[in-house]
Enzyme design. Structure first.
Site, short mmCIF file in Angstrom:
data_model
loop_
_atom_site.label_atom_id
_atom_site.label_comp_id
_atom_site.label_asym_id
_atom_site.label_seq_id
_atom_site.Cartn_x
_atom_site.Cartn_y
_atom_site.Cartn_z
CD GLU A 1 -1.12 -0.15 3.74
OE1 GLU A 1 -2.31 0.20 3.64
OE2 GLU A 1 -0.63 -0.51 4.83
CG LEU B 1 -5.87 0.26 7.39
CD1 LEU B 1 -5.93 -0.36 8.78
CD2 LEU B 1 -6.00 1.76 7.46
N1 PDD Z 1 -5.07 6.78 6.51
N2 PDD Z 1 -3.46 2.45 4.39
C1 PDD Z 1 -2.93 3.21 5.37
C2 PDD Z 1 -1.59 2.85 5.90
C3 PDD Z 1 -3.65 4.31 5.88
O1 PDD Z 1 -3.12 5.05 6.87
C4 PDD Z 1 -4.92 4.62 5.33
C5 PDD Z 1 -5.75 5.77 5.82
C6 PDD Z 1 -5.43 3.80 4.30
C7 PDD Z 1 -6.78 4.04 3.68
O2 PDD Z 1 -7.81 3.69 4.57
P1 PDD Z 1 -9.23 4.43 4.53
O3 PDD Z 1 -9.73 4.30 3.15
O4 PDD Z 1 -10.06 3.65 5.50
O5 PDD Z 1 -9.03 5.87 4.93
C8 PDD Z 1 -4.68 2.72 3.87
C9 PDD Z 1 -5.83 7.78 7.22
C10 PDD Z 1 -6.70 8.62 6.35
C11 PDD Z 1 -4.87 8.59 8.10
O6 PDD Z 1 -4.08 7.96 8.78
O7 PDD Z 1 -4.96 9.82 8.13
#
Ligand code: PDD
Length: 290
Positions: A180, A204
């Site tokens: 990712e 994640l």
């Molecule tokens: N970050 N992977 C990582 C490591 C992340 O930190 C995030 C999200 C995602 C995407 O997940 P989602 O679609 O549920 O936001 C994937 C958030 C926004 C943050 O730490 O600010």
């Protein structure tokens, strides 16, 4: 300027009146989990799904959840009453404050709950129209990336590598496979088919990822969750990022080289349009769920 209202252990307080013990396990060990929920004009996008993921993170770290999903949604609404417009809601739960520092999980202490809001910084028109630059790096994080942990040093250091060269994200590779990015999920497109790394412990599992899967199904776009080799990332027609704050964003240069023809591709444009329609439907219904 007035201090924003935040939530701390059941109370709404001005942010500058909240004080956390230095013995809090969140401070000492990074022993906590968190969520970030996007809110459009008062409507949470997938609020329930975010709190269900919070539960999974808490189960993984053996922390009892002080609230049900319904209670969390109610507490978030109470906080949002003080924060109109488009917001990011940040929710953090740590293991709490034990009498002393000891790695072993303490018993009989109450988790620390903290929630705050800040203006949602959605991608600029420029970023949507032209895409963004990313770099790649080795994924040097641990093997429990499925936990949305506040121990973010690996992600912070990874993100800084791209910040140092003025890029938007650092896309991570582990043993020759795409995982990712430092704070986003990553999708690749080849010959009209979208692929993203599978749901496992090395990423994640994004709430936005799941939304893109749903929108792809509804919009007859073929999307596969499966291992993505580095070569496929580097030869992709399109690369996208997704997250609660970025929505879906095209990556148009990778390590300084153009992705495809160097412009956001047709499938990105389709997914971006489907995403905006989904948001418009949410707002029209005034719903917080779906
Ligand atoms: N970050 N992977 C990582 C490591 C992340 O930190 C995030 C999200 C995602 C995407 O997940 P989602 O679609 O549920 O936001 C994937 C958030 C926004 C943050 O730490 O600010």
């Amino acid at each position: 300027m007035t201090t924003p209202i935040a939530h701390f252990n059941g109370q709404l307080l001005p942010l500058d009146k909240i004080h956390i013990s230095p013995l809090d396990r969140g401070f000492i060990f990074g022993d906590g989990v968190y969520e970030v929920i996007p809110v459009y004009e008062g409507a949470m996008l997938r609020g329930r799904e975010h709190f269900e993921r919070l539960q999974r993170s808490m189960d993984e770290i053996r922390l009892a959840n002080p609230h049900t999903v319904e209670e969390w949604l109610g507490l978030t609404q109470e906080l949002l009453a003080h924060h109109p417009g488009n917001q990011s809601v940040y929710i953090q739960v740590t293991r709490g404050v034990p009498p002393t520092r000891d790695h072993v999980l303490p018993t009989g202490i109450t988790p620390t709950v903290f929630m705050m809001c800040y203006a949602l910084r959605s991608p600029s028109k420029e970023a949507i129209d032209n895409g963004v630059a990313c770099i790649t790096a080795r994924d040097f994080r641990w093997e429990k990336c499925n936990i949305k942990s506040t121990s973010l040093l690996g992600n912070v250091l990874a993100r800084q590598l791209s910040a140092d060269v003025g890029a938007t994200e650092t896309i991570l590779l582990r043993d020759g496979m795409l995982t990712e990015a430092s704070a986003s999920n990553v999708f690749v497109v080849k010959a009209g088919v979208v692929a993203a790394p599978p749901r496992d412990n090395l990423i994640l599992m994004g709430i936005t990822y799941d939304l893109l899967v749903q929108l792809a199904n509804e919009g007859a776009v073929r999307l596969e969750s499966r291992p993505v080799p580095e070569a496929e990332l580097r030869s992709a027609d399109e690369v996208w990022l997704s997250s609660s704050t970025k929505e879906v964003l095209a990556v148009t240069t990778l390590d300084g080289k153009p992705v495809g023809n160097g412009k956001p591709g047709p499938l990105f444009k389709r997914m971006h349009a489907l995403f905006q329609e989904h948001k418009a439907r949410l707002r029209a219904r005034g719903t917080i769920a779906a």
